[in-house]
Design a protein around this motif. Structure first.
Motif, PDB file in Angstrom:
ATOM      1  N   GLN A 110      27.975   0.751 -31.135  1.00 30.26           N
ATOM      2  CA  GLN A 110      27.521   1.128 -32.468  1.00 30.26           C
ATOM      3  C   GLN A 110      26.530   0.105 -33.020  1.00 30.26           C
ATOM      4  N   ASP A 111      26.852  -1.188 -32.839  1.00 31.04           N
ATOM      5  CA  ASP A 111      25.922  -2.221 -33.286  1.00 31.04           C
ATOM      6  C   ASP A 111      24.581  -2.102 -32.558  1.00 31.04           C
ATOM      7  N   TYR A 112      24.663  -1.791 -31.257  1.00 35.95           N
ATOM      8  CA  TYR A 112      23.436  -1.631 -30.485  1.00 35.95           C
ATOM      9  C   TYR A 112      22.604  -0.461 -31.005  1.00 35.95           C
ATOM     10  N   GLU A 113      23.276   0.672 -31.282  1.00 31.91           N
ATOM     11  CA  GLU A 113      22.562   1.836 -31.792  1.00 31.91           C
ATOM     12  C   GLU A 113      21.954   1.553 -33.169  1.00 31.91           C
ATOM     13  N   VAL A 114      22.712   0.840 -34.012  1.00 29.47           N
ATOM     14  CA  VAL A 114      22.179   0.493 -35.333  1.00 29.47           C
ATOM     15  C   VAL A 114      20.969  -0.425 -35.211  1.00 29.47           C
ATOM     16  N   GLU A 115      21.084  -1.423 -34.318  1.00 32.20           N
ATOM     17  CA  GLU A 115      19.965  -2.340 -34.112  1.00 32.20           C
ATOM     18  C   GLU A 115      18.753  -1.605 -33.564  1.00 32.20           C
ATOM     19  N   LEU A 116      18.987  -0.707 -32.626  1.00 27.33           N
ATOM     20  CA  LEU A 116      17.880   0.058 -32.058  1.00 27.33           C
ATOM     21  C   LEU A 116      17.221   0.943 -33.112  1.00 27.33           C
ATOM     22  N   ALA A 117      18.043   1.593 -33.963  1.00 31.20           N
ATOM     23  CA  ALA A 117      17.484   2.424 -35.023  1.00 31.20           C
ATOM     24  C   ALA A 117      16.720   1.587 -36.045  1.00 31.20           C
ATOM     25  N   THR A 118      17.253   0.394 -36.344  1.00 35.62           N
ATOM     26  CA  THR A 118      16.567  -0.494 -37.288  1.00 35.62           C
ATOM     27  C   THR A 118      15.208  -0.921 -36.754  1.00 35.62           C
ATOM     28  N   LEU A 119      15.184  -1.302 -35.479  1.00 31.97           N
ATOM     29  CA  LEU A 119      13.913  -1.719 -34.872  1.00 31.97           C
ATOM     30  C   LEU A 119      12.922  -0.564 -34.819  1.00 31.97           C
ATOM     31  N   ALA A 120      13.416   0.634 -34.493  1.00 32.46           N
ATOM     32  CA  ALA A 120      12.522   1.792 -34.454  1.00 32.46           C
ATOM     33  C   ALA A 120      11.958   2.093 -35.843  1.00 32.46           C
ATOM     34  N   GLU A 121      12.798   1.939 -36.871  1.00 32.53           N
ATOM     35  CA  GLU A 121      12.326   2.184 -38.235  1.00 32.53           C
ATOM     36  C   GLU A 121      11.288   1.140 -38.653  1.00 32.53           C
ATOM     37  N   ARG A 122      11.520  -0.112 -38.264  1.00 29.80           N
ATOM     38  CA  ARG A 122      10.522  -1.145 -38.566  1.00 29.80           C
ATOM     39  C   ARG A 122       9.200  -0.847 -37.889  1.00 29.80           C
ATOM     40  N   ALA A 123       9.265  -0.428 -36.638  1.00 29.58           N
ATOM     41  CA  ALA A 123       8.029  -0.089 -35.930  1.00 29.58           C
ATOM     42  C   ALA A 123       7.325   1.087 -36.599  1.00 29.58           C
ATOM     43  N   ARG A 124       8.100   2.075 -37.048  1.00 31.50           N
ATOM     44  CA  ARG A 124       7.492   3.233 -37.719  1.00 31.50           C
ATOM     45  C   ARG A 124       6.823   2.819 -39.035  1.00 31.50           C
ATOM     46  N   ILE A 125       7.523   1.971 -39.792  1.00 31.41           N
ATOM     47  CA  ILE A 125       6.941   1.506 -41.062  1.00 31.41           C
ATOM     48  C   ILE A 125       5.666   0.723 -40.797  1.00 31.41           C
ATOM     49  N   ALA A 126       5.682  -0.129 -39.762  1.00 29.87           N
ATOM     50  CA  ALA A 126       4.477  -0.899 -39.432  1.00 29.87           C
ATOM     51  C   ALA A 126       3.322   0.025 -39.073  1.00 29.87           C
ATOM     52  N   ARG A 127       3.585   1.085 -38.297  1.00 26.71           N
ATOM     53  CA  ARG A 127       2.523   2.040 -37.952  1.00 26.71           C
ATOM     54  C   ARG A 127       2.005   2.768 -39.185  1.00 26.71           C
TER      55      ARG A 127
END
Length: 381
Positions: free
Chosen positions: A170-187
């Motif tokens: 669960q922590d891994y999935e949350v971290e992965l989703a957080t990183l993906a959201e950061r990348a999306r915001i940066a784009r």
């Protein structure tokens, strides 16, 4: 402990039943042999010694049939026979019991022993047999309870381990989703705000050129352009910082390994001992790992692939090894192999690192080795 307590009671009752008999050598021998036989039954742990003690108990009952002084202490032997009785040997035990009953009747008719002694012995024999069977059932229940307790403990430990795995997942999935959201915001910031500010800067520069003959107006437009350029630089810095935090080395590598795993494919073991790696190193190692796994899975016929990524004081290191029988993956397609290795080498050397790939020394399989200096990597950012 339960057996010792039971036998102490039975022995005391046997001595009470023998009270009144003439103390002679045969009675003393019967007492000593009875105690030795019942003690041997408690000391017997192995199968061979257990059979010996069981035979001694049967021999004592047979001796009681022919030697009357052995009768008062026969309940000790009957106790041990009852504890070891099995379904396949139940007829033997019943036969011994019937022979002992006939011996009691014969002794009663021949007046070999007092009626009181024979009556107490008969009652004590039945009580000892029932007590032994009850204790045996109690021991079986205790063993069953211990077995159930052990199984429950194993299940509890397995559930705890599974809960930890689920929590980590669960922590891994949350971290992965957080990183993906950061990348999306940066784009989004780069594609929308960055382009708009660039457009405003160009428009301001164009207006400044158009009003070049009006110094005050041109100076105002120059100030506006300077402000827009500063805002554009801040947005770019923020986007780069956000993109760097979105590229987590451990998550990226584990995601690649998870995508490469399959039911019929090789087992992939990964160990990442690196934190806060720059985005360019993360992207470089991710590309190298993706290409290395692809080559190994397609060509090496390996059963196990090991991935290790470590952070040292002055450099980052990525090692991918396999136990494939073919030491030169993609040997049938030299062009594709050359392009794959060349791409990995270019990515690593572009960051000032070192890249090697080839057969493992002293062992079968293939090895990909890449290192990138920290200082060079940081400057390349």
């Amino acid at each position: 402990m339960n057996r010792l307590f039971d036998k102490s009671i039975v022995l005391a009752c046997c001595i009470a039943a023998a009270t009144g008999l003439a103390v002679d050598a045969r009675l003393v021998a019967a007492f000593c042999l009875g105690v030795i036989a019942t003690s041997l039954a408690e000391l017997a742990q192995k199968e061979r010694t257990s059979r010996t003690s069981e035979a001694a108990s049967y021999a004592y009952i047979i001796a009681a049939v022919f030697v009357p002084p052995f009768v008062p202490f026969a309940p000790l032997a009957l106790y041990d026979i009852a504890r070891r009785v099995r379904r396949e040997r139940v007829w033997v035990a019943l036969g011994i019991g019937v022979a002992f009953v006939f011996a009691l009747v014969a002794d009663l008719r021949a007046d070999a022993l007092a009626a009181r002694t024979l009556l107490l012995t008969a009652i004590l024999s039945v009580a000892a047999t029932l007590l032994s069977l009850r204790t045996a059932q109690l021991e079986r229940e205790q063993q069953r309870m211990r077995r159930i307790r052990d199984e429950l403990q194993e299940r509890a430990l397995a559930l705890e381990a599974r809960n930890r795995d689920l929590a980590d997942r669960q922590d891994y999935e949350v971290e992965l989703a957080t990183l993906a959201e950061r990348a999306r915001i940066a784009r989004e910031i780069h594609d929308s705000v960055g382009h708009q500010l660039t457009r405003a800067s160009l428009q301001t520069e164009a207006l400044r050129v158009v009003h070049a003959d009006e110094p005050r107006v041109a100076a105002d437009f120059a100030d506006v352009k300077h402000t827009v350029d500063e805002a554009l630089q801040l947005v770019r810095a923020s986007v780069h910082a956000l993109n760097d935090t979105a590229a987590d080395l451990s998550v990226q590598l584990e995601c690649i390994v998870e995508g490469a795993c399959s039911d019929g494919g090789p087992q992939i073991e990964i160990e990442v001992l690196a934190e806060h790696a720059p985005a360019n190193i993360t992207n470089c190692f991710a590309a190298v790992l993706r290409e290395a796994l692809s080559n190994t899975i397609r060509h090496a016929h390996a059963k196990t692939i090991t991935v290790r990524c470590m952070e040292h004081p002055s450099f980052y290191q990525l090692i991918v090894t396999d136990d494939g029988a073919d030491a030169t993956p993609a040997s049938s397609s030299n062009v594709a192999e050359g392009m794959g290795l060349g791409s990995m080498r270019e990515r690593v050397e572009a960051l000032g690192g070192t890249f090697t790939a080839g057969p493992r020394a002293g062992a079968g399989g293939w090895r990909v080795f890449a290192t990138v200096p920290k200082q060079q990597g940081d400057e390349a950012r």
